[in-house]
Write an enzyme that holds these catalytic residues in place. Structure first.
Site, PDB file in Angstrom:
ATOM      1  N   HIS A  50       0.887  -1.152   0.000  1.00 45.58           N
ATOM      2  CA  HIS A  50       0.000   0.000   0.000  1.00 45.58           C
ATOM      3  C   HIS A  50       0.927   1.205   0.000  1.00 45.58           C
ATOM      4  O   HIS A  50       2.053   1.132   0.528  1.00 45.58           O
ATOM      5  CB  HIS A  50      -0.879   0.035   1.251  1.00 45.58           C
ATOM      6  N   ASP A  53       2.379   1.825   3.307  1.00 44.74           N
ATOM      7  CA  ASP A  53       3.311   0.808   3.829  1.00 44.74           C
ATOM      8  C   ASP A  53       4.729   1.258   3.479  1.00 44.74           C
ATOM      9  O   ASP A  53       5.669   1.056   4.254  1.00 44.74           O
ATOM     10  CB  ASP A  53       3.094  -0.562   3.167  1.00 44.74           C
TER      11      ASP A  53
HETATM   12  C1  3MF Z   1      -9.295  -6.498   0.353  1.00 46.02           C
HETATM   13  C2  3MF Z   1      -8.041  -6.970  -0.161  1.00 46.02           C
HETATM   14  C3  3MF Z   1      -6.867  -6.108   0.060  1.00 46.02           C
HETATM   15  C4  3MF Z   1      -6.225  -5.663  -1.202  1.00 46.02           C
HETATM   16  C5  3MF Z   1      -5.024  -4.850  -0.905  1.00 46.02           C
HETATM   17  C6  3MF Z   1      -4.369  -4.326  -2.145  1.00 46.02           C
HETATM   18  C7  3MF Z   1      -5.917  -6.588   2.170  1.00 46.02           C
HETATM   19  O1  3MF Z   1     -10.282  -7.423   0.324  1.00 46.02           O
HETATM   20  O2  3MF Z   1      -7.959  -8.050  -0.693  1.00 46.02           O
HETATM   21  O3  3MF Z   1      -5.938  -6.860   0.788  1.00 46.02           O
HETATM   22  O4  3MF Z   1      -5.844  -6.761  -1.955  1.00 46.02           O
HETATM   23  O5  3MF Z   1      -5.439  -3.819  -0.108  1.00 46.02           O
HETATM   24  O6  3MF Z   1      -5.096  -3.317  -2.703  1.00 46.02           O
END
Ligand code: 3MF
Ligand code: MG
Length: 344
Positions: A50, A53
């Protein structure tokens, strides 16, 4: 470890404290650096990010800070033998994105989303990846009448066009999901995700990420969602995991609920040489019951299961399979697959 030419990734959010909507964290937080150390140890090659991150507290940093921190991170990744697979804008936590980011009814919120997306692209550029993932968390409605669904598509195209224009080298992969956090999301399936790309200024730079659990939540078969993307040459990444029925998004370890469904995903990926096309991403969470010292097993187990299933896919008796198909004896085909999965 024989990896059959595959590279693997996960995101730092996949090592987490186990909090859920009904209870607090059950494992101590681990620093980003501490999580980074796990990648190689667990057999992984790349990191999914992200935007925040990579650059924490992103909203309060200027361009020079953002680029500087991202470049330093890239060097660290390289020193560790890792690379960034993609960057995704986290557009679901800020107060301005309560009712959506790109599709919010509030122009101020949309302006925030646009600006934040530019910062996210600067980060991707500095980290050395051209892949952007758009998981459109809050682009949808709780109340159907609160937004116009046709206008929402126009707003999403506008936002994608803006990103494509901001950086001529980036590629956008939409990660569809039918619900959660919103009740009804605007881009629920691979078909929607691919279709919207063709409405943008650069369809060749728009593609898809399929997550197994999201497909299951949409009542679809993840292998077929992947196949659809492969047919369009749009499957640029995957989030493999598993899901036990139509519940909240579980992000269970790959293959842990339905091994055959996992096998079918590996089969289509391997038959279409996905190892030459992209990185195998795992979007899995440790069970809340897992103790801190053993809260990485969901990652190593998922990777191991994938590789075992590649071995199963490649050792499948294709001639016998073909005879079953030609004879239209699908009961025999069923037995053949099950027997092979059980090592019989
Ligand atoms: C939400 C997701 C997320 C996305 C991630 C990348 C936590 O259901 O699957 O994972 O994949 O945020 O955009
Ligand atoms: Mg995901």
């Amino acid at each position: 470890m024989e990896k059959f030419g595959y590279r693997f990734s996960f995101g730092p959010w996949n090592i987490h404290e186990g909090a859920d909507p009904f209870g607090p964290a059950v494992r101590p937080s681990r620093s980003f650096d501490n999580k980074l150390d796990a990648y190689k140890r667990l057999g992984f090659d790349a990191v999914q990010f992200h935007d925040d991150d990579a650059v924490p507290d992103l909203d309060n940093k200027n361009h020079a800070q953002i680029v500087g921190e991202s470049r330093a991170l890239r060097t660290r990744l390289e020193e560790m033998g890792l690379r960034a697979e993609f960057v995704a804008p986290r557009l679901w936590e800020h107060p301005l994105t309560i009712d959506g980011a790109y599709t919010s009814n509030d122009p101020q919120a949309r302006a925030y989303a646009r600006e934040r997306s530019h910062k996210m692209i600067d980060i991707a550029d500095a980290l050395g990846t051209d892949l952007i993932v758009l998981w459109l968390a809050r682009e949808g409605t709780y109340l159907r009448e609160s937004k116009d669904a046709a206008r929402a598509v126009d707003l999403l195209v506008e936002a994608m066009d803006d990103m494509l224009a901001y950086h001529p080298g980036i590629r956008l992969a939409v990660e569809p999901k039918p619900n959660e956090p919103m009740d009804i999301a605007y881009l629920p399936t691979a078909g929607h995700a691919i279709a919207i790309g063709f409405k943008t200024r650069a369809p060749e730079r728009c593609g898809l990420l399929v997550e197994s659990a999201h497909a299951i939540l949409a009542g679809l078969d993840p292998a077929d969602e992947m196949g659809f993307g492969l047919a369009y040459d749009k499957l640029w990444s995957v989030h493999l995991n598993d899901q036990n029925g139509l519940k909240y998004d579980q992000d269970r370890a790959f293959g842990s609920i339905n091994l055959r469904r996992a096998f079918d995903q590996v089969l289509i990926l391997d038959d279409h040489r996905f190892y030459e096309r992209g990185v195998v991403g795992l979007d899995v969470k440790a069970l809340r019951t897992q103790k801190a010292e053993v809260a990485e097993k969901h990652l190593s187990n998922s990777l191991q299961t994938f590789l075992w299933l590649v071995e199963r896919a490649r050792s499948l008796d294709r001639k016998a399979m073909q005879s079953c198909i030609e004879a239209r004896d699908y009961e025999e085909l069923d037995r053949l697959i099950l027997a092979h999965l059980m090592g019989r």
